[in-house]
Structure formats: structure tokens, C-alpha cells
Scaffold this motif. Structure first.
Motif, short mmCIF file in Angstrom:
data_model
loop_
_atom_site.label_atom_id
_atom_site.label_comp_id
_atom_site.label_asym_id
_atom_site.label_seq_id
_atom_site.Cartn_x
_atom_site.Cartn_y
_atom_site.Cartn_z
N PHE A 240 -4.66 16.93 4.07
CA PHE A 240 -3.17 16.41 3.86
C PHE A 240 -2.05 16.39 3.96
O PHE A 240 -1.86 18.53 3.99
CB PHE A 240 -3.58 16.10 1.92
N GLN B 219 -3.44 4.58 1.40
CA GLN B 219 -4.59 4.31 0.45
C GLN B 219 -5.06 3.39 -0.20
O GLN B 219 -4.52 2.52 -0.35
CB GLN B 219 -3.48 5.16 -0.57
N GLY C 5 -0.18 8.16 3.73
CA GLY C 5 -0.49 9.18 3.76
C GLY C 5 -0.24 9.61 5.09
O GLY C 5 -0.65 8.91 6.22
N LEU D 203 -4.48 11.03 -4.81
CA LEU D 203 -3.07 11.23 -3.24
C LEU D 203 -4.11 11.94 -1.89
O LEU D 203 -3.43 12.31 -1.40
CB LEU D 203 -2.38 10.86 -3.57
N TYR D 204 -4.38 13.03 -2.88
CA TYR D 204 -4.41 14.35 -1.99
C TYR D 204 -5.76 14.48 -0.90
O TYR D 204 -6.27 14.79 -0.33
CB TYR D 204 -4.08 15.76 -2.31
N THR E 73 2.48 11.77 0.97
CA THR E 73 2.14 10.58 0.62
C THR E 73 3.11 9.63 0.56
O THR E 73 4.37 10.98 -0.19
CB THR E 73 0.66 10.85 0.02
N TYR F 39 0.71 -1.45 -0.27
CA TYR F 39 0.37 0.06 0.15
C TYR F 39 0.62 1.26 -0.01
O TYR F 39 1.93 1.68 0.73
CB TYR F 39 -0.77 0.33 1.69
N SER G 52 -10.13 8.71 -0.79
CA SER G 52 -8.73 7.77 -0.81
C SER G 52 -8.74 7.07 -0.28
O SER G 52 -7.96 5.95 -0.53
CB SER G 52 -8.55 8.72 -1.87
N TYR G 53 -8.44 7.34 1.02
CA TYR G 53 -8.06 6.46 1.95
C TYR G 53 -8.62 5.19 3.02
O TYR G 53 -9.60 6.31 3.28
CB TYR G 53 -6.73 7.45 3.04
#
Length: 123
Positions: free
Chosen positions: A47, A99, A35, A104-105, A50, A32, A109-110
Motif C-alpha cells: 500500500f 477500492q 488507491g 484500505l491498506y 488512498t 469509488y 480489498s481493491y
């Protein structure tokens, strides 16, 4: 499922440093991207940084770029956040997360989160 436990938070004066750790359970940690996020009182979770599966790619929020460094040790199932030149505005609860899919930000998404560790920076 992955369980995450953060540590290393505390009270520090402006200009000081802290190193946060996030220990993960489970054999799939190295599969994985990870982040770090933070949440200050009355504010949304934001955020911070990451890191990719191998650790070869890292991304940072503009507010911490050049001061914070994310790293990971897959042999120890641990991700770190080295925080230097801390400012009072860095005061927040810091969370690590696994994640999933998506940006990513974005926190959405996590998919797995730790309980958080408090960082307080005094002026």
C-alpha cells in the motif's frame, strides 16, 4: 467495470520528483475510493496511498508520508500521485486501483487494477 491506465513513471535521480496519473474509464469513477500500490522485484505489493470518493480523506503508508500526495479530479476521471524527495527504495512498479470492500491498506480489498507504471530512482 472500470478500466485504469497509469502513466508518468520514469527514471529520476534521488531527491527528484514525479507525478503519476491514473485515468479511469466509466461513468462511475466518482463513486469509488481509489488507491495507489507499488511492487518492487521480489517483494509483495504494498500500500502507498488512498483517497476517498470526494477527495476529502487521504491515507498514506508511513514510508511515503510527507513526501507523496494523492489527489483526484472527478471531472477528469483521474487520480494522481505526486512523489517528491524520491529515494532509491521507492523504485517499483506503481499501480492504481479501485477500492472494493475491506481494509484500505490491503491489496485484496481493491477490485480493479491498472497495468502499472515503472518508477526507477537512481542514487
Amino acid at each position: 467495470q472500470v478500466q485504469l491506465v497509469e502513466s508518468g513513471g520514469g527514471l529520476v535521480q534521488a531527491g527528484g520528483s514525479l507525478r503519476l496519473s491514473c485515468a479511469a474509464s466509466g461513468r462511475t469513477f466518482s463513486s469509488y475510493a481509489m488507491g495507489w500500490f507499488r511492487q518492487a522485484p521480489g517483494k509483495e505489493r504494498e500500500f502507498v496511498a488512498t483517497i476517498s470518493v470526494s477527495g476529502g480523506r487521504t491515507y498514506y503508508a508511513d514510508s511515503v508520508k510527507g513526501r507523496f500526495t494523492i489527489s483526484r479530479d472527478n471531472a477528469k476521471n483521474t487520480v494522481y500521485l505526486q512523489m517528491n524527495s524520491l529515494k532509491p527504495e521507492d523504485t517499483a512498479v506503481y499501480y492504481c486501483a479501485v477500492q472494493g470492500a475491506g481494509s484500505l491498506y490491503s491489496a485484496i480489498s481493491y477490485k480493479y487494477w491498472g497495468q502499472g507504471t515503472q518508477v526507477t530512482v537512481s542514487s
